[in-house]
Design a protein around this motif. Structure first.
Motif, PDB file in Angstrom:
ATOM      1  N   ASN A 218      35.406 -21.441  59.309  1.00  0.00           N
ATOM      2  CA  ASN A 218      36.387 -22.528  59.453  1.00  0.00           C
ATOM      3  C   ASN A 218      36.211 -23.291  60.764  1.00  0.00           C
ATOM      4  N   GLY A 219      34.966 -23.605  61.086  1.00  0.00           N
ATOM      5  CA  GLY A 219      34.677 -24.446  62.241  1.00  0.00           C
ATOM      6  C   GLY A 219      34.494 -23.707  63.547  1.00  0.00           C
ATOM      7  N   GLU A 220      34.642 -22.382  63.543  1.00  0.00           N
ATOM      8  CA  GLU A 220      34.540 -21.620  64.775  1.00  0.00           C
ATOM      9  C   GLU A 220      33.446 -20.560  64.677  1.00  0.00           C
ATOM     10  N   VAL A 221      32.793 -20.288  65.801  1.00  0.00           N
ATOM     11  CA  VAL A 221      31.803 -19.219  65.882  1.00  0.00           C
ATOM     12  C   VAL A 221      32.532 -17.926  66.234  1.00  0.00           C
ATOM     13  N   VAL A 222      32.344 -16.913  65.405  1.00  0.00           N
ATOM     14  CA  VAL A 222      32.973 -15.609  65.620  1.00  0.00           C
ATOM     15  C   VAL A 222      31.887 -14.615  66.005  1.00  0.00           C
ATOM     16  N   THR A 223      31.993 -14.049  67.212  1.00  0.00           N
ATOM     17  CA  THR A 223      31.039 -13.048  67.694  1.00  0.00           C
ATOM     18  C   THR A 223      31.649 -11.664  67.526  1.00  0.00           C
ATOM     19  N   HIS A 224      30.893 -10.754  66.948  1.00  0.00           N
ATOM     20  CA  HIS A 224      31.405  -9.419  66.679  1.00  0.00           C
ATOM     21  C   HIS A 224      31.207  -8.492  67.863  1.00  0.00           C
ATOM     22  N   MET A 225      32.234  -7.695  68.118  1.00  0.00           N
ATOM     23  CA  MET A 225      32.160  -6.679  69.150  1.00  0.00           C
ATOM     24  C   MET A 225      31.322  -5.499  68.651  1.00  0.00           C
ATOM     25  N   PRO A 226      30.793  -4.675  69.567  1.00  0.00           N
ATOM     26  CA  PRO A 226      30.082  -3.462  69.132  1.00  0.00           C
ATOM     27  C   PRO A 226      30.981  -2.598  68.258  1.00  0.00           C
ATOM     28  N   ALA A 227      30.392  -1.978  67.244  1.00  0.00           N
ATOM     29  CA  ALA A 227      31.173  -1.215  66.270  1.00  0.00           C
ATOM     30  C   ALA A 227      31.440   0.209  66.755  1.00  0.00           C
ATOM     31  N   ARG A 228      32.608   0.750  66.350  1.00  0.00           N
ATOM     32  CA  ARG A 228      32.887   2.163  66.571  1.00  0.00           C
ATOM     33  C   ARG A 228      31.913   3.002  65.740  1.00  0.00           C
ATOM     34  N   ASP A 229      31.685   4.232  66.181  1.00  0.00           N
ATOM     35  CA  ASP A 229      30.697   5.076  65.504  1.00  0.00           C
ATOM     36  C   ASP A 229      31.056   5.296  64.044  1.00  0.00           C
ATOM     37  N   ARG A 230      32.339   5.529  63.736  1.00  0.00           N
ATOM     38  CA  ARG A 230      32.717   5.784  62.345  1.00  0.00           C
ATOM     39  C   ARG A 230      32.426   4.582  61.457  1.00  0.00           C
ATOM     40  N   HIS A 231      32.540   3.370  62.026  1.00  0.00           N
ATOM     41  CA  HIS A 231      32.191   2.152  61.295  1.00  0.00           C
ATOM     42  C   HIS A 231      30.696   2.146  60.990  1.00  0.00           C
ATOM     43  N   SER A 232      29.888   2.422  62.011  1.00  0.00           N
ATOM     44  CA  SER A 232      28.435   2.422  61.827  1.00  0.00           C
ATOM     45  C   SER A 232      27.995   3.483  60.829  1.00  0.00           C
ATOM     46  N   VAL A 233      28.645   4.650  60.857  1.00  0.00           N
ATOM     47  CA  VAL A 233      28.306   5.722  59.929  1.00  0.00           C
ATOM     48  C   VAL A 233      28.564   5.288  58.488  1.00  0.00           C
ATOM     49  N   SER A 234      29.706   4.663  58.235  1.00  0.00           N
ATOM     50  CA  SER A 234      30.018   4.235  56.871  1.00  0.00           C
ATOM     51  C   SER A 234      29.062   3.154  56.379  1.00  0.00           C
ATOM     52  N   VAL A 235      28.745   2.191  57.234  1.00  0.00           N
ATOM     53  CA  VAL A 235      27.786   1.153  56.845  1.00  0.00           C
ATOM     54  C   VAL A 235      26.434   1.788  56.516  1.00  0.00           C
ATOM     55  N   GLN A 236      26.009   2.700  57.381  1.00  0.00           N
ATOM     56  CA  GLN A 236      24.720   3.357  57.172  1.00  0.00           C
ATOM     57  C   GLN A 236      24.724   4.196  55.895  1.00  0.00           C
ATOM     58  N   ASN A 237      25.788   4.978  55.676  1.00  0.00           N
ATOM     59  CA  ASN A 237      25.831   5.869  54.525  1.00  0.00           C
ATOM     60  C   ASN A 237      25.872   5.116  53.196  1.00  0.00           C
ATOM     61  N   ILE A 238      26.763   4.125  53.114  1.00  0.00           N
ATOM     62  CA  ILE A 238      26.856   3.346  51.873  1.00  0.00           C
ATOM     63  C   ILE A 238      25.586   2.534  51.661  1.00  0.00           C
ATOM     64  N   GLY A 239      25.114   1.908  52.726  1.00  0.00           N
ATOM     65  CA  GLY A 239      23.907   1.093  52.620  1.00  0.00           C
ATOM     66  C   GLY A 239      22.701   1.902  52.191  1.00  0.00           C
ATOM     67  N   ARG A 240      22.590   3.144  52.685  1.00  0.00           N
ATOM     68  CA  ARG A 240      21.452   3.994  52.316  1.00  0.00           C
ATOM     69  C   ARG A 240      21.436   4.280  50.825  1.00  0.00           C
ATOM     70  N   LEU A 241      22.573   4.710  50.292  1.00  0.00           N
ATOM     71  CA  LEU A 241      22.628   5.037  48.865  1.00  0.00           C
ATOM     72  C   LEU A 241      22.386   3.807  48.000  1.00  0.00           C
ATOM     73  N   LEU A 242      23.008   2.710  48.375  1.00  0.00           N
ATOM     74  CA  LEU A 242      22.807   1.478  47.608  1.00  0.00           C
ATOM     75  C   LEU A 242      21.345   1.034  47.647  1.00  0.00           C
ATOM     76  N   SER A 243      20.757   1.067  48.826  1.00  0.00           N
ATOM     77  CA  SER A 243      19.384   0.599  48.985  1.00  0.00           C
ATOM     78  C   SER A 243      18.410   1.425  48.158  1.00  0.00           C
TER      79      SER A 243
END
Length: 218
Positions: A49-74
């Motif tokens: 919506n017209g603005e640049v949004v920069t993401h903060m570093p992720a908490r470990d539990r966030h990274s774990v879920s992305v990695q785990n779901i992404g691995r199985l899907l991939s």
């Protein structure tokens, strides 16, 4: 016509409103062009919506879920030659906004057009967002509406703290909740025949067991 548009059309100020809206879109288009021209592959940013949004570093539990779901899907998508999975840094182009979802899936017809230098991807068939305090309002707000409006067939919202997955299916241009899962097995529609124990999103051992079963069945 939506009620909000009907009200604008009936107003004697309608031509002025149209001019003002066109100017907003013109400025947004210019800002979006600058955003794309200055993309940094090492920084996760979105244009919303017209603005640049920069993401903060992720908490470990966030990274774990992305990695785990992404691995199985991939692995599942690769074994069955269903298309392509990308995680986090895949900038996806919607009509107004550029998003970088946590996990995306594209079917074969779209994925076959990807190249080594692809930087901006088309609208996916499936998106998974892992919620965080800084992103949840957008994941449940503008993204929820925009993903549905552009035909993303299935949307998962994952809470890595409370350990649940909300699954939404697209019906008549709107998302309907298929379930809020804290246990058992979740089944995808957009990724045909894919299923995953909910625990595999949050627990490394459960993820490893699911991966072994997936590979053994291939």
């Amino acid at each position: 016509m939506e009620a909000i548009l009907e009200k604008l059309v009936q107003s004697p100020k309608f031509p002025r409103y149209v001019g003002e809206l066109n100017e907003v879109l013109r400025l947004e288009d210019a800002a979006r062009k600058r955003f794309r021209e200055t993309l940094d592959e090492d920084v996760r940013e979105e244009f919303i919506n017209g603005e640049v949004v920069t993401h903060m570093p992720a908490r470990d539990r966030h990274s774990v879920s992305v990695q785990n779901i992404g691995r199985l899907l991939s692995v599942f998508v690769q074994i069955n030659r269903l298309g392509a999975i990308r995680s986090e840094q895949a900038l996806t182009e919607f009509s107004r906004n550029d998003y970088a979802p946590d996990i995306c899936f594209w079917r074969v017809d779209e994925a076959s057009r990807f190249a080594g230098d692809t930087l901006i991807y088309p609208v996916p068939a499936f998106i998974c967002e892992v919620l965080s305090p800084s992103t949840e309002s957008r994941d449940r707000g503008v993204k929820f509406e925009d993903y549905a409006a552009h035909g993303v067939l299935e949307y998962w919202m994952v809470d890595s703290e409370l350990k649940f997955i909300e699954q939404y299916f697209l019906r008549e241009s709107e998302y309907q909740l298929a379930g809020k899962f804290t246990e058992g097995v979740i089944h995808s529609r957009a990724i045909e025949h894919f299923e995953m124990p909910v625990a595999a999103a949050f627990d490394d051992q459960a993820n490893l067991e699911a991966l072994r079963k997936l590979l053994a069945a291939s």
